[in-house]
Design a protein around this motif. Structure first.
Motif, PDB file in Angstrom:
ATOM      1  N   LEU A  68       5.641 -34.406 -26.494  1.00  0.00           N
ATOM      2  CA  LEU A  68       6.322 -32.949 -25.191  1.00  0.00           C
ATOM      3  C   LEU A  68       5.749 -33.530 -23.800  1.00  0.00           C
ATOM      4  O   LEU A  68       4.202 -34.243 -24.360  1.00  0.00           O
ATOM      5  N   LYS A  69       5.567 -34.333 -23.046  1.00  0.00           N
ATOM      6  CA  LYS A  69       4.842 -35.057 -21.888  1.00  0.00           C
ATOM      7  C   LYS A  69       4.988 -35.710 -22.116  1.00  0.00           C
ATOM      8  O   LYS A  69       3.076 -35.760 -22.026  1.00  0.00           O
ATOM      9  N   ASP A 122       1.044 -25.532 -21.180  1.00  0.00           N
ATOM     10  CA  ASP A 122       2.146 -26.580 -20.975  1.00  0.00           C
ATOM     11  C   ASP A 122       3.053 -26.324 -21.096  1.00  0.00           C
ATOM     12  O   ASP A 122       3.938 -25.292 -22.326  1.00  0.00           O
ATOM     13  N   TRP A 123       5.025 -26.871 -20.917  1.00  0.00           N
ATOM     14  CA  TRP A 123       5.946 -26.103 -21.492  1.00  0.00           C
ATOM     15  C   TRP A 123       6.481 -27.485 -21.202  1.00  0.00           C
ATOM     16  O   TRP A 123       6.098 -28.357 -19.864  1.00  0.00           O
ATOM     17  N   ASP A 124       8.233 -27.556 -21.949  1.00  0.00           N
ATOM     18  CA  ASP A 124       8.715 -28.935 -21.325  1.00  0.00           C
ATOM     19  C   ASP A 124      10.149 -27.831 -22.449  1.00  0.00           C
ATOM     20  O   ASP A 124      10.414 -26.972 -23.151  1.00  0.00           O
ATOM     21  N   MET A 171      13.685 -25.011 -24.836  1.00  0.00           N
ATOM     22  CA  MET A 171      11.553 -24.585 -24.554  1.00  0.00           C
ATOM     23  C   MET A 171      11.138 -25.101 -25.543  1.00  0.00           C
ATOM     24  O   MET A 171      10.969 -23.672 -26.637  1.00  0.00           O
ATOM     25  N   HIS A 180      18.499 -31.508 -15.181  1.00  0.00           N
ATOM     26  CA  HIS A 180      18.772 -31.921 -16.622  1.00  0.00           C
ATOM     27  C   HIS A 180      20.630 -32.253 -16.359  1.00  0.00           C
ATOM     28  O   HIS A 180      21.054 -32.986 -17.641  1.00  0.00           O
TER      29      HIS A 180
END
Lengths: 702, 170
Positions: free
Chosen positions: A45-46, A112-114, A126, A515
């Protein structure tokens, strides 16, 4: 209504079977070490956080999201876990963003999130990364007697930090709406610091068991419990404190329905803690926090007074409205109009019959002493009779209004749903996307049902004017049937956290406008490219999320003319790619390029068409939709085509006229030809005569 | 138009013209009665053609009259040797002379009858060639612009937003 944290079998009705495995019981023993399940592999993630799909952390599971181990590749010593949200359940995106920006003590640290591809689900979803609370869940530690919270510890260890963080969150973000005994953690291994758990992986109140919800929200469906206010957090806080102090849920064995009926009948505090040994110092605070009247319920000032040892006002218990004699409905007897309303909503045809009977009016007037209520019910029934062919005469509408009259503060109960107006957003998402009840949602908006509910509130419901404006806007969208509007537009406008549910891109969990094009680009590889890369969901999603005016594009897209419609589609996507500075979209360009036949054919000049057709493959290879659009619908080329067409048409018509003049003359033409022949003969005769005369004169002279 | 021309009665000369004509003929009869005799008898086919041709243009008169005069003229020249009335009578009573005069007039009639169809055929060929050329031009136009160009439909082009408009709006 699924009121408890979703169990695996309950989940079956809410989410698709392939995702049901996500919803296993959240509370596992704290000492559970990470277990490798061997499913999937690491997901990055990221470029920083490595999520291990094979290492679930069941002790951190949320009812709507499973927890997995996370490794911070820049700080290997950091303890983290990720909650993998259910793609079917809307999250609280704005809260996520705020929590990420603001490091607030007293709640789990949202790192964090993504949106990531999650192999166990086989689709994107998510992921929200949290700092791991080292002390685990408070409830579990108490259950294992590893620590103890006495009634004397409650104010300092529990109530003060929780009330402080909740007040802070309500001021900065929104009410927490997920305060419950199993969502409180010890941040440290020494179990000195506590924090509230996550509240972002599901809609407000969705994961709450009914006892944590004030009675009016408890009666609503989990999806429709609403954003709520600080009053609702305080109620949940009171229940949480009571359960943690007691060490168990005193009403765990009572069914939700019975519990709600009992609460309606006797009051929440009496039902939940009435038979428990609540320590004396906590009696008054819990009574205050669990007061069923939101206006009389303790607020943070009262809690602060209690915590600082100042004098607090005694909980004012509003007497529950009860009839002197019971009203019999389907074999059961009711003394509370609120309880009756709840059951009316479940048996609609019977409810209409009962309400239409004179005995009901008499009961309301004499036994309940509610003459105004009786008059309102009478008006409702008369109105239904007058409009018996309209929606006002339908049983569902009548019962919905009847329930509002009997229980004004209760949820709106229409057909199979019960929701608070501020919970309309997740409710329609659930009903439209999972229960296929779009028509019902449309009826709620078009019949102005929420407006009636607001009118009955006294004191006014918090945020009424804003909610009224929202519903009015949604109704406006509903009245426009074109693509980009309608119910889908209402769905995405009111649910900013909802990913696009178009079958084309649903697996990509498209949450942000940025997106959309990449997802469609990816979909080009497996979708039927004979179909258009757009549907009502995608159009509505773009319209709701894109901050530019795309009305002209939608208008063209919705045109019945195929060429205009496909150019509208291309212009919309080209506009998106141009404004959002998107990278090349080769697959989508190829997909759209293959559908441009009608648009190319809208040019009159076949040479121009041929030129465009030749040029398309080059632009498709560039993946540039704006360039493709400019090729297909260049304004100058269009003008040249129009002008050239007009000239060609004039030339054709002139030729046609001449041909008709020649061909169509018929006898006239023959006559003209004969006349010309006669003229020629006459001229020839004159010439011969003159020649003969001249020759004869010459001969005579000689 | 042609029918109108044939139907509308040719406006005859006025009485003054007839008086002038009568005066001139009388003068001519006094000065040269022999030539008047040859002309009046010899040009009878022309007179017939004048009355037969009801058109305004009187092409038959020009055609028959012209060649009729060609037949009469040699005998008028003969009067230069003997300008007497009897010489004129001898000429006009000679079958051979009359044959020459009327054959010339007949040749005029023959021309008047036979030339128009030939000319009409020639003009038809020219018209057909022109039609062919025009249709070829039309086909080229349709090939380039489509069938829509040959119908009354204006073929409205798609009206769609332009990004340039959006840019301007920004």
């Amino acid at each position: 209504m699924a009121e408890q944290p979703l169990e695996a079998d309950e989940v079956a009705g809410v989410v698709p079977p392939e995702m049901a495995e996500m919803f296993e019981p959240a509370d596992a023993p704290a000492e559970n070490a990470p277990q490798r399940s061997g499913a999937g592999g690491p997901v990055i993630l990221k470029d920083r956080y490595m999520l291990d799909t094979a290492t679930p952390l069941t002790e951190f599971d949320s009812p709507s999201a499973k927890a997995y181990m996370v490794e911070d590749r820049r700080d290997l010593g950091r303890k983290l876990f990720a909650l993998i949200c259910s793609p079917e359940i809307p999250t609280r995106l704005s809260t996520i963003r705020k929590q990420k920006e603001d490091e607030s003590p007293g709640r789990l640290d949202l790192v964090d999130w993504d949106v990531i591809y999650w192999p166990p689900l086989g689709q994107r979803t998510m992921a929200v990364i949290y700092g791991r609370p080292l002390g685990g869940r408070v409830q579990n530690r108490l259950a294992r007697k590893e620590t103890k919270i006495t009634e004397y510890d409650v104010p300092r260890k529990l109530a003060e930090p929780l009330a402080s963080v909740l007040q802070n969150m309500a001021a900065k973000e929104a009410p927490h709406r997920a305060i419950r005994a199993d969502n409180i953690f010890f941040l440290d291994e020494d179990m000195t610091e506590i924090a509230v758990g996550e509240n972002v992986t599901s809609p407000p109140g969705f994961d709450q068991p009914t006892i944590y919800e004030p009675i009016e929200r408890a009666m609503a469906d989990p999806t429709g419990r609403g954003v709520g206010t600080t009053h609702d957090d305080i109620f949940a806080l009171g229940v949480t404190i009571g359960i943690l102090v007691l060490g168990h849920n005193p009403v765990a064995k009572i069914k939700d329905d019975d519990l709600i009926l009992a609460r309606l009948d006797q009051g929440s505090y009496t039902v939940i803690f009435g038979n428990s040994r609540i320590p004396l110092p906590l009696l008054e605070p819990l009574r205050g926090m669990l007061n069923d009247d939101p206006a009389a319920r303790w607020d943070y000032n009262e809690i602060s007074n209690w915590l600082t040892g100042q004098r607090t006002t005694a909980a004012k218990k509003k007497p529950i409205k009860k009839a002197e004699l019971p009203f019999s409905f389907r074999g059961k007897e009711y003394v509370s109009p609120r309880a009756l309303a709840r059951h009316f909503s479940e048996k609609i045809p019977d409810a209409v019959k009962a309400a239409s009977d004179d005995t009901f009016e008499v009961w309301l007037k004499r036994s309940l002493g509610a003459a105004e209520m009786a008059s309102a019910v009478n008006s409702l029934i008369q109105n239904a009779k007058f409009h018996k062919d309209g929606y006002q005469g339908k049983d569902e509408f009548v019962v919905c209004n009847l329930c509002m009259i009997l229980d004004p503060s209760g949820p709106i109960r229409y057909k199979s749903v019960a929701f608070m107006p501020d919970g309309f957003a997740p409710m329609i998402a659930s009903e439209m996307l999972h229960n296929n009840q779009s028509q019902m949602v449309g009826e709620i908006l078009s019949h102005d049902i929420t407006s009636t509910w607001f009118n009955l509130q006294s004191p006014p419901f918090p945020g009424t004017s804003e909610l009224r404006a929202n519903f009015s806007t949604l109704k406006g969208f509903l009245s426009i049937k074109e693509i980009g509007y309608g119910l889908e537009r209402a769905l995405y406008e009111i649910n900013p956290s909802l990913p696009c549910h178009s079958p084309l891109i649903a697996h990509d969990y498209v949450l942000l406008i940025e997106h959309v094009l990449p997802s469609l680009d990816a979909a080009a590889g497996h979708a039927d490219t004979n179909q258009r890369p757009i549907d009502r969901h995608i159009a509505a999603f773009i319209a709701a999320r894109f901050d530019q005016d795309i009305h002209p594009h939608l208008k063209a897209l919705g045109s019945d003319a195929r060429d205009t419609s496909i150019i509208g589609l291309l212009s919309l996507y080209a506009f998106l790619q141009w404004k959002l500075r998107e990278q090349q979209v080769l697959g989508l360009a190829s997909w759209v390029g293959g559908l441009l036949g009608p648009a190319i054919n809208s040019y009159h000049n076949r040479i121009t068409r041929g030129d465009i057709e030749k040029e398309i493959p080059r632009l498709v290879r560039k993946g540039s939709l704006p360039e493709l659009f400019d090729l297909v619908d260049n304004a100058e080329r269009r003008k040249d085509d129009r002008d050239g067409y007009a000239e060609a048409r004039a030339e054709w018509l002139a030729a046609e006229e001449e041909v008709r003049d020649i061909e169509g003359a018929g006898d006239e033409r023959i006559t003209k030809a004969e006349r010309a022949g006669q003229q020629a003969a006459a001229v020839l005769a004159i010439v011969i005569t003159l020649t003969v005369v001249t020759l004869l004169l010459i001969l005579q002279t000689w | 138009m042609a029918r109108a021309a044939t139907r509308s009665p040719a406006k005859g000369p006025g009485i003054t013209a007839w008086l002038w004509a009568g005066g001139l003929v009388t003068m001519w009869g006094i000065v040269s009665p022999s030539s008047l005799l040859i002309i009046s008898l010899g040009m009878l086919p022309a007179l017939v053609a004048y009355f037969c041709d009801r058109t305004e243009q009187k092409y038959a008169l020009f055609c028959v009259g012209g060649l009729n005069f060609s037949g009469v003229f040699p005998f008028l020249l003969k009067l230069s040797d003997d300008h007497s009335f009897s010489a004129a009578m001898n000429i006009m009573s000679n079958v051979f002379s009359l044959a020459i005069i009327f054959a010339a007039a007949g040749f005029g009639w023959m021309m008047f009858i036979s030339i128009p169809p030939v000319v009409a055929s020639f003009l038809t060929v020219l018209a057909e060639a022109r039609v062919k050329t025009l249709k070829s031009i039309q086909k080229k136009i349709v090939d380039e612009w489509g069938n829509g160009v040959s119908t009354t439909d204006q073929g409205a082009a798609a009206v769609v937003p332009h990004m340039a408009d959006d840019e301007d709006a920004d």
